[in-house]
Design a protein around this motif. Sequence first.
Motif, PDB file in Angstrom:
ATOM      1  N   VAL A  43       1.039  -1.175  -0.076  1.00  0.00           N
ATOM      2  CA  VAL A  43      -0.095  -0.084  -0.010  1.00  0.00           C
ATOM      3  C   VAL A  43       0.711   1.118   0.039  1.00  0.00           C
ATOM      4  N   PHE A  44       0.667   2.304  -0.972  1.00  0.00           N
ATOM      5  CA  PHE A  44       1.548   3.389  -1.024  1.00  0.00           C
ATOM      6  C   PHE A  44       0.708   4.241  -0.441  1.00  0.00           C
ATOM      7  N   CYS A  45       1.339   5.347   0.529  1.00  0.00           N
ATOM      8  CA  CYS A  45       0.454   6.234   1.219  1.00  0.00           C
ATOM      9  C   CYS A  45       0.875   7.592   0.668  1.00  0.00           C
ATOM     10  N   ASP A  46      -0.078   8.460   0.411  1.00  0.00           N
ATOM     11  CA  ASP A  46       0.180   9.737   0.128  1.00  0.00           C
ATOM     12  C   ASP A  46      -0.756  10.711   1.145  1.00  0.00           C
ATOM     13  N   ASN A  47      -0.119  10.936   2.209  1.00  0.00           N
ATOM     14  CA  ASN A  47      -0.626  11.637   3.278  1.00  0.00           C
ATOM     15  C   ASN A  47      -2.115  11.335   3.839  1.00  0.00           C
ATOM     16  N   GLN A  48      -2.031  10.038   3.956  1.00  0.00           N
ATOM     17  CA  GLN A  48      -3.386   9.271   4.448  1.00  0.00           C
ATOM     18  C   GLN A  48      -3.526   9.490   5.983  1.00  0.00           C
ATOM     19  N   ASP A  49      -4.727   9.597   6.351  1.00  0.00           N
ATOM     20  CA  ASP A  49      -4.752   9.648   7.940  1.00  0.00           C
ATOM     21  C   ASP A  49      -4.336   8.378   8.523  1.00  0.00           C
ATOM     22  N   PRO A  50      -4.044   8.404   9.862  1.00  0.00           N
ATOM     23  CA  PRO A  50      -3.867   7.202  10.549  1.00  0.00           C
ATOM     24  C   PRO A  50      -5.049   6.410  10.590  1.00  0.00           C
ATOM     25  N   GLN A  51      -4.731   5.054  10.672  1.00  0.00           N
ATOM     26  CA  GLN A  51      -5.716   4.083  10.998  1.00  0.00           C
ATOM     27  C   GLN A  51      -5.628   3.134  12.214  1.00  0.00           C
ATOM     28  N   SER A  52      -6.524   2.504  12.736  1.00  0.00           N
ATOM     29  CA  SER A  52      -6.628   1.583  13.777  1.00  0.00           C
ATOM     30  C   SER A  52      -7.337   0.281  13.701  1.00  0.00           C
ATOM     31  N   ARG A  53      -7.313  -0.675  14.190  1.00  0.00           N
ATOM     32  CA  ARG A  53      -8.254  -1.737  14.028  1.00  0.00           C
ATOM     33  C   ARG A  53      -7.819  -2.726  15.848  1.00  0.00           C
ATOM     34  N   LEU A  54      -8.876  -3.370  15.945  1.00  0.00           N
ATOM     35  CA  LEU A  54      -8.858  -4.201  17.141  1.00  0.00           C
ATOM     36  C   LEU A  54      -8.919  -5.628  16.868  1.00  0.00           C
ATOM     37  N   VAL A  55      -8.043  -6.363  17.092  1.00  0.00           N
ATOM     38  CA  VAL A  55      -8.003  -7.961  16.800  1.00  0.00           C
ATOM     39  C   VAL A  55      -8.405  -8.716  18.057  1.00  0.00           C
ATOM     40  N   ASN A  56      -9.693  -9.221  18.341  1.00  0.00           N
ATOM     41  CA  ASN A  56     -10.176  -9.806  19.619  1.00  0.00           C
ATOM     42  C   ASN A  56      -9.833 -11.451  19.405  1.00  0.00           C
ATOM     43  N   ASN A  57      -8.635 -11.810  19.975  1.00  0.00           N
ATOM     44  CA  ASN A  57      -8.310 -13.338  20.548  1.00  0.00           C
ATOM     45  C   ASN A  57      -9.017 -13.471  21.549  1.00  0.00           C
ATOM     46  N   GLY A  58      -9.519 -12.930  22.415  1.00  0.00           N
ATOM     47  CA  GLY A  58     -10.086 -13.288  23.775  1.00  0.00           C
ATOM     48  C   GLY A  58     -11.418 -14.114  23.706  1.00  0.00           C
ATOM     49  N   THR A  59     -11.920 -13.963  24.951  1.00  0.00           N
ATOM     50  CA  THR A  59     -13.199 -15.022  25.004  1.00  0.00           C
ATOM     51  C   THR A  59     -14.385 -14.129  25.253  1.00  0.00           C
ATOM     52  N   ILE A  60     -14.387 -12.615  25.391  1.00  0.00           N
ATOM     53  CA  ILE A  60     -15.670 -11.650  25.621  1.00  0.00           C
ATOM     54  C   ILE A  60     -15.354 -10.664  24.598  1.00  0.00           C
ATOM     55  N   THR A  61     -16.485  -9.957  24.502  1.00  0.00           N
ATOM     56  CA  THR A  61     -16.799  -8.904  23.581  1.00  0.00           C
ATOM     57  C   THR A  61     -16.167  -7.562  24.052  1.00  0.00           C
ATOM     58  N   TYR A  62     -15.289  -6.933  23.182  1.00  0.00           N
ATOM     59  CA  TYR A  62     -14.666  -5.769  23.613  1.00  0.00           C
ATOM     60  C   TYR A  62     -15.502  -4.517  23.000  1.00  0.00           C
ATOM     61  N   THR A  63     -15.578  -3.313  23.655  1.00  0.00           N
ATOM     62  CA  THR A  63     -16.076  -2.120  23.046  1.00  0.00           C
ATOM     63  C   THR A  63     -14.704  -1.367  22.679  1.00  0.00           C
ATOM     64  N   PHE A  64     -14.463  -1.009  21.365  1.00  0.00           N
ATOM     65  CA  PHE A  64     -13.264  -0.309  21.080  1.00  0.00           C
ATOM     66  C   PHE A  64     -13.667   1.107  20.685  1.00  0.00           C
ATOM     67  N   THR A  65     -13.000   2.028  21.525  1.00  0.00           N
ATOM     68  CA  THR A  65     -13.305   3.445  21.057  1.00  0.00           C
ATOM     69  C   THR A  65     -12.247   4.283  20.809  1.00  0.00           C
TER      70      THR A  65
END
Length: 140
Positions: A43-65
């Motif tokens: 992926v080539f970047c041309d001043n793209q905004d930062p990004q984030s994601r959550l990977v849940n390998n746990g046993t319960i649901t998480y709220t990601f804010t």
Amino acid sequence: MNNLLKFVACLCLFFLASSCSLESLEDENTNNSTKISNTTTSVFCDNQDPQSRLVNNGTITYTFTIIDIDQNVIEVLNVAPGTSSTWSSFNEGQTTFSIDGTDNNIKDSKIVLEMATCTKVEIVINSLNEVNEPIILALD
């Protein structure tokens, strides 16, 4: 003497030829196709905004804010066990990532990072419902 030199030269050629290993062309083609696919996924970047994601390998649901420097809530996602959220974009600067579990016995986490353009952060919850060290990736 002339025959002896020819014999030694032939003997050297024989040893060189017998020491070579043969590999299947199928393996070579597989390796090449892997390299090509890795190259095309860059992926080539041309001043793209930062990004984030959550990977849940746990046993319960998480709220990601995701909360920006001005305390604006950018994204609120519920991430079920064994899944991951989509990549969310936000403005650069100091960003707070809040990870809240649905079980009261699980400690909630807040991570504050200085995010720049052309960066991604992946936050992983392990099988013990603990937040691992964030993985920050730079886009080319």
